[in-house]
Design a protein around this motif. Sequence first.
Motif, mmCIF file in Angstrom:
data_model
loop_
_atom_site.group_PDB
_atom_site.id
_atom_site.type_symbol
_atom_site.label_atom_id
_atom_site.label_comp_id
_atom_site.label_asym_id
_atom_site.label_seq_id
_atom_site.Cartn_x
_atom_site.Cartn_y
_atom_site.Cartn_z
ATOM 1 N N LEU A 151 -40.254 8.627 39.251
ATOM 2 C CA LEU A 151 -40.003 8.909 40.671
ATOM 3 C C LEU A 151 -40.791 10.121 41.160
ATOM 4 C CD1 LEU A 151 -36.174 8.403 41.313
ATOM 5 C CD2 LEU A 151 -38.065 7.040 42.223
ATOM 6 N N GLY A 152 -41.162 11.005 40.242
ATOM 7 C CA GLY A 152 -41.917 12.187 40.647
ATOM 8 C C GLY A 152 -41.075 13.164 41.442
ATOM 9 N N VAL A 153 -39.833 13.360 40.997
ATOM 10 C CA VAL A 153 -38.928 14.268 41.706
ATOM 11 C C VAL A 153 -38.560 15.466 40.838
ATOM 12 C CG1 VAL A 153 -37.998 12.523 43.255
ATOM 13 C CG2 VAL A 153 -36.948 12.845 40.998
ATOM 14 N N GLY A 154 -39.346 15.716 39.791
ATOM 15 C CA GLY A 154 -39.104 16.877 38.945
ATOM 16 C C GLY A 154 -38.319 16.606 37.686
ATOM 17 N N HIS A 155 -37.971 15.346 37.435
ATOM 18 C CA HIS A 155 -37.275 14.993 36.199
ATOM 19 C C HIS A 155 -38.334 14.838 35.112
ATOM 20 C CE1 HIS A 155 -33.794 13.551 33.964
ATOM 21 N NE2 HIS A 155 -34.523 12.559 33.491
ATOM 22 N N THR A 156 -38.305 15.723 34.130
ATOM 23 C CA THR A 156 -39.381 15.798 33.145
ATOM 24 C C THR A 156 -38.934 15.303 31.776
ATOM 25 O OG1 THR A 156 -38.752 18.098 32.718
ATOM 26 C CG2 THR A 156 -40.503 17.708 34.326
ATOM 27 N N LEU A 157 -39.895 15.169 30.875
ATOM 28 C CA LEU A 157 -39.602 14.641 29.551
ATOM 29 C C LEU A 157 -38.556 15.470 28.817
ATOM 30 C CD1 LEU A 157 -43.214 13.729 28.348
ATOM 31 C CD2 LEU A 157 -41.448 12.156 29.147
ATOM 32 N N ASP A 158 -38.580 16.784 28.988
ATOM 33 C CA ASP A 158 -37.621 17.612 28.268
ATOM 34 C C ASP A 158 -36.208 17.496 28.826
ATOM 35 O OD1 ASP A 158 -38.165 18.944 30.625
ATOM 36 O OD2 ASP A 158 -38.302 20.923 29.702
ATOM 37 N N GLN A 159 -36.038 16.750 29.922
ATOM 38 C CA GLN A 159 -34.722 16.510 30.485
ATOM 39 C C GLN A 159 -34.149 15.141 30.093
ATOM 40 O OE1 GLN A 159 -36.265 17.576 34.541
ATOM 41 N NE2 GLN A 159 -34.323 18.666 34.705
ATOM 42 N N LEU A 160 -34.896 14.367 29.311
ATOM 43 C CA LEU A 160 -34.399 13.081 28.863
ATOM 44 C C LEU A 160 -33.179 13.276 27.970
ATOM 45 C CD1 LEU A 160 -37.789 11.368 27.904
ATOM 46 C CD2 LEU A 160 -36.433 10.972 29.970
ATOM 47 N N LEU A 161 -32.209 12.374 28.084
ATOM 48 C CA LEU A 161 -31.003 12.473 27.270
ATOM 49 C C LEU A 161 -31.350 12.332 25.782
ATOM 50 C CD1 LEU A 161 -28.493 10.274 29.306
ATOM 51 C CD2 LEU A 161 -28.556 12.773 29.171
ATOM 52 N N GLU A 216 -41.595 14.478 23.556
ATOM 53 C CA GLU A 216 -43.038 14.398 23.798
ATOM 54 C C GLU A 216 -43.637 13.168 23.135
ATOM 55 O OE1 GLU A 216 -44.981 16.081 25.729
ATOM 56 O OE2 GLU A 216 -43.529 17.576 26.396
ATOM 57 N N LEU A 217 -43.144 12.813 21.956
ATOM 58 C CA LEU A 217 -43.610 11.582 21.302
ATOM 59 C C LEU A 217 -43.249 10.364 22.139
ATOM 60 C CD1 LEU A 217 -42.663 12.435 17.611
ATOM 61 C CD2 LEU A 217 -44.985 12.055 18.455
ATOM 62 N N VAL A 218 -42.023 10.329 22.661
ATOM 63 C CA VAL A 218 -41.626 9.224 23.534
ATOM 64 C C VAL A 218 -42.510 9.196 24.775
ATOM 65 C CG1 VAL A 218 -39.789 8.365 25.043
ATOM 66 C CG2 VAL A 218 -39.252 9.082 22.715
ATOM 67 N N GLY A 219 -42.755 10.353 25.370
ATOM 68 C CA GLY A 219 -43.602 10.412 26.563
ATOM 69 C C GLY A 219 -44.995 9.873 26.304
ATOM 70 N N TRP A 220 -45.581 10.241 25.171
ATOM 71 C CA TRP A 220 -46.924 9.771 24.840
ATOM 72 C C TRP A 220 -46.936 8.268 24.563
ATOM 73 C CZ3 TRP A 220 -48.762 8.922 19.464
ATOM 74 C CH2 TRP A 220 -50.119 8.543 19.434
ATOM 75 N N LEU A 221 -45.985 7.797 23.784
ATOM 76 C CA LEU A 221 -45.960 6.378 23.412
ATOM 77 C C LEU A 221 -45.643 5.467 24.598
ATOM 78 C CD1 LEU A 221 -44.127 6.660 19.978
ATOM 79 C CD2 LEU A 221 -46.535 6.062 20.329
#
Length: 243
Positions: A151-161, A216-221
């Motif tokens: 969505l591009g609203v500031g929810h970043t990878l480090d905020q994933l559950l 970060e691994l999830v984000g890259w994959l």
Amino acid sequence: MTHTLPDFPRDASAVREATDRLLVSAGKLDDEAIAEPSLLPHWTRGHVLAHLSRNADALTNLLTWARTAVRTPMYASDTARDADIERDAGRSLAAHLEDLRESAARFDAAARALPEEGRAYEVEMRNGVVERAGRLALRRLAEVELHHVDLGVGHTLDQLLPVFVDGYLDLLATVKFAGHKELPTLELHTEDGRHWRTGGGAPGAAPVVVTGAAAELVGWLTGRSDGGQLDSAGSPLPAVPPL
């Protein structure tokens, strides 16, 4: 070393939590912001939200199939899926929020109705992927968490559950990319000592060792990161095939 992938009913609460967080983020937008581009090519934020609502209904269809043993397709067709997203993308924020809540409630009800013996039942997802019904909550969690980022609203990878990160990294390594001929053999290492081997490189070929935070691994994959925060011991990171 792998984790047991989340099943019902253990991670149903995680889907609800992720949905609530998404609704809070989307609720801060307005009709103008909904029409703006998302982080996904060619999709506005409205497209992302419309997709999330229709995906909830699609996965509800699969849960119904697992519960009744009566084949219920995920979508009527790919053409119908795309048309529904396009139709709904331009709605008001209020309409999107109402649809998100109602479709999420239908998914949650279907998840709760799935009996214990139904968790092992196999259903066919889009593009012919066969999945256990007990893993559909993880599939839904992935949609909500990753598209919250999109969505591009500031929810970043480090905020994933964390429950999503752990479960989905395991699924990516052991199911999605295991033996994938378009990906060389990878050895994925998290900073807390967990590791997975995946990919489909030539037998005997040395794996590319990639180390970093699990998120970060999830984000890259998943194509949400270029892997710039990962350590590949001097080797270039390979291109990851699209999901």
